[in-house]
Design a protein around this motif. Structure first.
Motif, PDB file in Angstrom:
ATOM      1  N   VAL A 122       8.749  26.578   5.976  1.00 36.51           N
ATOM      2  CA  VAL A 122       9.636  26.055   4.943  1.00 36.51           C
ATOM      3  C   VAL A 122       9.328  24.570   4.802  1.00 36.51           C
ATOM      4  O   VAL A 122       9.183  23.860   5.801  1.00 36.51           O
ATOM      5  N   PHE A 123       9.240  24.120   3.569  1.00 31.92           N
ATOM      6  CA  PHE A 123       8.821  22.743   3.296  1.00 31.92           C
ATOM      7  C   PHE A 123       9.897  22.009   2.511  1.00 31.92           C
ATOM      8  O   PHE A 123      10.555  22.574   1.639  1.00 31.92           O
ATOM      9  N   ALA A 124      10.047  20.707   2.818  1.00 29.06           N
ATOM     10  CA  ALA A 124      10.873  19.818   1.996  1.00 29.06           C
ATOM     11  C   ALA A 124      10.232  18.446   2.009  1.00 29.06           C
ATOM     12  O   ALA A 124       9.699  18.012   3.049  1.00 29.06           O
ATOM     13  N   GLY A 125      10.274  17.764   0.882  1.00 30.51           N
ATOM     14  CA  GLY A 125       9.671  16.434   0.830  1.00 30.51           C
ATOM     15  C   GLY A 125      10.188  15.623  -0.341  1.00 30.51           C
ATOM     16  O   GLY A 125      10.644  16.170  -1.354  1.00 30.51           O
ATOM     17  N   HIS A 126      10.136  14.300  -0.188  1.00 32.96           N
ATOM     18  CA  HIS A 126      10.455  13.413  -1.300  1.00 32.96           C
ATOM     19  C   HIS A 126       9.295  13.434  -2.300  1.00 32.96           C
ATOM     20  O   HIS A 126       8.136  13.507  -1.904  1.00 32.96           O
ATOM     21  N   GLN A 127       9.624  13.364  -3.577  1.00 28.12           N
ATOM     22  CA  GLN A 127       8.603  13.376  -4.613  1.00 28.12           C
ATOM     23  C   GLN A 127       8.809  12.191  -5.535  1.00 28.12           C
ATOM     24  O   GLN A 127       9.883  12.007  -6.112  1.00 28.12           O
ATOM     25  N   LYS A 128       7.743  11.384  -5.680  1.00 23.40           N
ATOM     26  CA  LYS A 128       7.769  10.256  -6.622  1.00 23.40           C
ATOM     27  C   LYS A 128       7.006  10.650  -7.880  1.00 23.40           C
ATOM     28  O   LYS A 128       7.441  11.497  -8.643  1.00 23.40           O
ATOM     29  N   GLY A 129       5.838  10.060  -8.082  1.00 27.21           N
ATOM     30  CA  GLY A 129       5.041  10.334  -9.268  1.00 27.21           C
ATOM     31  C   GLY A 129       3.953   9.304  -9.409  1.00 27.21           C
ATOM     32  O   GLY A 129       3.902   8.305  -8.669  1.00 27.21           O
TER      33      GLY A 129
ATOM     34  N   LEU B  63       0.833  -1.207   0.000  1.00 21.00           N
ATOM     35  CA  LEU B  63       0.000   0.000   0.000  1.00 21.00           C
ATOM     36  C   LEU B  63       0.866   1.255   0.000  1.00 21.00           C
ATOM     37  O   LEU B  63       0.566   2.236  -0.690  1.00 21.00           O
ATOM     38  N   ALA B  64       1.920   1.242   0.782  1.00 20.46           N
ATOM     39  CA  ALA B  64       2.806   2.410   0.860  1.00 20.46           C
ATOM     40  C   ALA B  64       3.442   2.715  -0.486  1.00 20.46           C
ATOM     41  O   ALA B  64       3.755   3.875  -0.786  1.00 20.46           O
ATOM     42  N   ARG B  65       3.633   1.683  -1.300  1.00 19.33           N
ATOM     43  CA  ARG B  65       4.291   1.848  -2.601  1.00 19.33           C
ATOM     44  C   ARG B  65       3.308   2.085  -3.744  1.00 19.33           C
ATOM     45  O   ARG B  65       3.740   2.304  -4.882  1.00 19.33           O
ATOM     46  N   ASP B  66       2.029   2.056  -3.468  1.00 27.21           N
ATOM     47  CA  ASP B  66       1.031   2.216  -4.530  1.00 27.21           C
ATOM     48  C   ASP B  66       1.245   3.555  -5.241  1.00 27.21           C
ATOM     49  O   ASP B  66       1.294   4.614  -4.601  1.00 27.21           O
ATOM     50  N   THR B  67       1.365   3.530  -6.552  1.00 26.91           N
ATOM     51  CA  THR B  67       1.636   4.757  -7.304  1.00 26.91           C
ATOM     52  C   THR B  67       0.446   5.709  -7.320  1.00 26.91           C
ATOM     53  O   THR B  67       0.594   6.869  -7.726  1.00 26.91           O
ATOM     54  N   GLY B  68      -0.699   5.256  -6.852  1.00 28.24           N
ATOM     55  CA  GLY B  68      -1.843   6.148  -6.758  1.00 28.24           C
ATOM     56  C   GLY B  68      -1.857   6.995  -5.496  1.00 28.24           C
ATOM     57  O   GLY B  68      -2.656   7.935  -5.394  1.00 28.24           O
TER      58      GLY B  68
END
Length: 576
Positions: free
Chosen positions: A361-368, A313-318
């Motif tokens: 201030v914001f920082a985060g990982h971004q997938k797609g 679930l954590a890896r679901d691209t949706g």
């Protein structure tokens, strides 16, 4: 890149010509049409140069500019003569531009937000930096410091003024030390570098801002392209030294079309504004309430899920990404790009945001959500440049005393040869160390995968939360299985043994709380999930907002100090 003026058949002079030739595409453009388009070619979007008066009229509120330093005028300290004496060149430039030297400075406003501005004019001896320009930059810095106002530096310069010799060179140190005082005082400095910005300007005040902007196609560098070609005897790559070239390499934050510049500046100023009444973040201002947050703190209140199913679930691209949450859980966001040194890693996004009336201030990982974006963002696995971008944002938060909010969703740091060559471990270590000592509230929310040190680099929060179907682990289940069981086939068994689910992490104290997801997972109702994320972040920030810098650092130190010491008590919850 000058404009070629085409005379009409009537024989009118250049100043009366109705048509101009675009230096970008060579198309003939009707003068009035070009002026209506702010001197942006309607055919190819080439941004033609503006005079300093045109530039200031474009950026500033009408009638708001109150100049200072108008009395300054250059002398002739060296008695310099090339094909003509220096005083004659100055006189000709003054007649042509209507200004006494190559810069204008004053106080002004952009959409009602007050600031100090100093702008260079390439039309005056190539915008060269001599004693007067240096003095105006310094006086602008001093006025910004005195009035506690942001400073905007607009550059268009070929570099130092040769006619003033080493005195011109000294302007680099004179101006840089004044910009340094603004940084030390926590004041916003914005650079807008236009075509062209080179030499002494680039090597001093033009690249020292908190945020560095440019227009499309602007040429920016230290040495000019002809000098470089003659020195190294090599052909230069396509687009070399353009704004886009520098943006791709992490040197510029944003390349902004001319029609959007004013709005971008206004947004930057608004996001940094400290207004009476406390939009910087009291609980009343942000709409939250101190005390228990909108998250689960007891493992028994959570459904027990199979660890391998949670990982899937954590890896679901949706699942919503960081940019999705920024669009729906935050009030506004201005993304900043690059590590200001070597690259702009798209696996990490960050910038200035507002949530619940509070700037952060914001920082985060971004997938797609599709293959193309996943590949472009390296599946959310940062290279060293991504962590150095995050480190830069941490420094930004510290300077402006803004909360630092992170969203974590990464399988881990990218395990590549080039990443190791560029110092992957060092970049992660410095992020962890810097975040641990930030004198501002830090809040982390794991939204998907929390993989190893690559996740922890953005995870040293005063408050650490996680979505219900996310996971946080020292290693991926597949990696653990390969190392301990000889192959990845035992990944489900490894997932269960690693204690990576929300109930497991609540029991060990790694998490302060778990944010519930819609039935079936965050991807089944992204907007509802975003609402839950927003409520959790606002509540976490509210709980921390009353704590001073020393208390925040002490609490964070105690929070992480206790891990691995079984009998140690938990730190006192912030706000209690």
């Amino acid at each position: 890149m000058s404009i070629s003026t085409v005379r009409r058949e009537t024989g009118a002079g250049p100043e009366e010509a109705a048509w101009l030739r675009c230096p970008g595409c060579q198309a003939l453009v009707y003068r009035k049409r070009l002026e209506r388009a702010r001197k942006v070619c309607p055919e190819c979007r080439h941004h033609l140069r503006l005079s300093v008066d045109e530039r200031l009229a474009l950026l500033l509120d009408e009638g708001s500019l109150a100049t200072f330093g108008d009395e300054l005028a250059a002398g002739d300290p060296l008695g310099f003569t090339d094909t003509k004496p220096y005083p004659e060149r100055l006189a000709a430039a003054r007649r042509r531009t209507g200004h006494r030297d190559a810069a204008v400075a004053g106080t002004a406003a952009v959409d009602g937000e007050r600031l100090v501005v100093v702008a260079l004019d390439f039309g005056f001896m190539g915008g060269s930096v001599g004693g007067v320009v240096g003095e105006l930059v310094v006086r602008a810095c001093e006025r910004a410091l005195e009035d506690r106002l942001p400073l905007l530096i607009v550059s268009a310069s070929g570099g130092a003024r040769m006619q003033e010799g080493a005195l011109s060179l000294m302007q680099l140190a004179k101006t840089a030390q004044e910009v340094a005082r603004l940084h030390e005082a926590g004041l916003l400095v914005i650079n807008l570098n236009t075509d062209p910005t080179f030499g002494g300007a680039t090597a001093s005040f033009s690249m020292l801002g908190d945020v560095v902007l440019s227009e499309p196609g602007a040429l920016i560098g230290f040495a000019g392209p002809q000098v470089i070609k003659q020195t190294i005897r090599q052909d230069l790559p396509a687009g070399f030294q353009t704004a886009e070239f520098l943006h791709e390499r992490g040197i510029l934050d944003l390349v902004v079309p001319r029609e959007n510049l004013r709005g971008t500046l206004a947004k930057l100023l608004r996001l940094h504004a400290r207004r009476a009444g406390g939009s910087a973040g009291s609980p009343a201002a942000s709409g939250g309430s101190p005390g228990a947050g909108p998250w689960v703190t007891e493992p028994a209140e959570l459904s027990r899920r199979d660890a391998r199913a949670v990982v899937e679930l954590a890896r679901d691209t949706g699942r919503p990404t960081a940019l999705d949450y920024l669009s729906h859980a935050f009030d506004e966001f201005l993304e900043l790009h690059g590590d200001a040194a070597a690259g702009d890693d798209p696996a990490v996004v960050g910038g200035i945001a507002r949530i619940g009336g509070r700037p952060v201030v914001f920082a985060g990982h971004q997938k797609g959500h599709d293959t193309a974006e996943l590949v472009r963002r390296n599946f959310g696995m940062p290279n060293p440049e991504g962590y150095r971008k995050a480190l830069r944002l941490m420094r930004y938060a510290e300077k402006f005393r803004l909360p630092f909010v992170t969203l974590v969703d990464t399988p881990g740091a990218y395990p590549g040869i080039a990443a190791e060559e560029r110092g992957q471990g060092s970049a992660i270590a410095r992020c962890i160390m810097r975040m641990s000592r930030l004198p501002v509230p830090t809040v982390t929310l794991v939204t998907g995968e929390g993989g190893s040190g690559g996740a922890l680099a953005l995870g040293v929060g005063n408050t650490v939360l996680m979505l219900e179907n996310a996971y946080y682990s020292v290693i991926s289940p597949e990696g653990c299985s390969t190392i301990l069981f000889g192959s990845a086939a035992e990944a489900p068994r490894a997932a269960a043994a690693l204690g990576l689910t929300a109930p497991d992490l609540l029991r060990t104290g790694v998490l302060d709380g778990v944010v519930r997801e819609p039935e079936g997972g965050a991807h089944t109702d992204p907007l509802r999930t975003a609402d839950a994320v927003r409520a959790a972040l606002i509540a976490a920030l509210d709980r921390l907002s009353g704590l001073g810098p020393d208390r925040l650092i002490e609490h964070r130190h105690a929070r992480f100090r206790r891990f691995g010491t079984p009998a140690a008590p938990s730190p006192t919850p912030p706000g209690e």
